[in-house]
Design an enzyme around this catalytic site. Sequence first.
Site, PDB file in Angstrom:
ATOM      1  CG  ASP A  92      38.388  34.396  39.455  1.00  0.00           C
ATOM      2  OD1 ASP A  92      38.645  34.356  38.230  1.00  0.00           O
ATOM      3  OD2 ASP A  92      39.041  35.100  40.254  1.00  0.00           O
ATOM      4  N   GLY A  95      42.844  31.914  37.950  1.00  0.00           N
ATOM      5  CA  GLY A  95      43.944  32.732  37.436  1.00  0.00           C
ATOM      6  C   GLY A  95      44.495  33.703  38.467  1.00  0.00           C
ATOM      7  CG  ASP A 146      43.229  36.099  34.577  1.00  0.00           C
ATOM      8  OD1 ASP A 146      42.952  35.058  35.201  1.00  0.00           O
ATOM      9  OD2 ASP A 146      43.041  37.238  35.055  1.00  0.00           O
ATOM     10  CG  ASP A 271      34.765  39.350  43.031  1.00  0.00           C
ATOM     11  OD1 ASP A 271      35.206  39.849  41.992  1.00  0.00           O
ATOM     12  OD2 ASP A 271      35.497  38.732  43.838  1.00  0.00           O
TER      13      ASP A 271
END
Length: 376
Positions: A92, A95, A146, A271
């Site tokens: 990841d 964000g 993001d 996840d």
Amino acid sequence: MKFDLLQKDPQSKARAGSITTDHGVIETPIFMPVGTVASVKGVHQRELKDDINPDIILGNTYHLYLRPQTEILEKAGGLHKFMNWDRNILTDSGGYQVYSLSSNRKIKEEGVKFKSHIDGSYHFFTPENVMEIQRTIGADIIMAFDECTPYPCDYRYAQRSMHMTHRWLDRCINHLEKVPYKYGYEQTFFPIVQGSTYKDLRRQSAEYIANSGQQGNAIGGLSVGEPAEEMYAMTEVVCEILPEDKPRYLMGVGTPINILENIALGIDMFDCVMPTRNARNGMLFTANGTINIKNKKWEADFSPIDEMGHTFVDTEYTKAYLRHLFAANEYLGKQIATIHNLGFYMWLVREARKHILAGDFRPWKEMMVKNMSQRL
Ligand code: PRF
């Protein structure tokens, strides 16, 4: 990366497929155990491989960047080698973690300034440096940078944030073209749909993300406190727009029931910290509902942890013994519970896949949702 769509369920939007990368095949739908800091908490890599057997695990850019730091991972030859895991890894982007873990964060067009939750030092993440960090960590699938909006979120904030996430996406894609792979294998980049709980924004974001033409797509900003029905409504509108021939990843979801409902809406990848984190608090997931193993009612229950379970801990230990380990605050209790929960989550998604392939996913899902709603 290659995605093969193998079967579509006739009575829902569920799909079974397979993703092939340089680190092997990922059979979908898949659940990715969370290994935030280069470790699935409490589980040896050997147990992870032999007993839980996931095709892919997840790591976090935010944590790995702060500790052990990018330079150490580069010297190790990437995260796979550093942690001795030769199957797939997804990272990841930070964000989400930047908003949920750091304090004093300041979000600007350029990027996010944040204070480390470890030592209070200040750092700056931009779409560009997060792509470079993910190149150095070396996961097989890497995520766009993001902004995950909170819930509730007013429309104007959600709209402005979504547009900034889209501009950040363009910057991620532009920058990735300039930074080559570091370790000889391919990395696949997934953009992320945002738009809070507004259907029109979700549609707009899904169009933008689909048009970016990447090999897989993710949905963020859900499972942040909204009612499950709102999450499902958003997944549904987004899945209608995201291309069918590419994998869809719903980030940070969820309970076993959330997972089955979202598989039915067309999601392929999940996840969540829930199986691992809740295990450390004594909560066990089973096909017949959840168990709080700390409860006194298990004190003298010498039946196996889960008669229908699929890992060695389920039949080698009793409920009374596991309850005792939690009461005595022994490490082993948390380890056993973690292996049980991860084993259950993996069983659940594999079973879902089997039923999609067999054509009876819908009735199986309805039965499972009913059974898993119980508290034992
Ligand atoms: N964005 C990123 N990671 C995430 C999320 C998100 O919105 C979520 C939301 N549940 C979990 N993990 N980058």
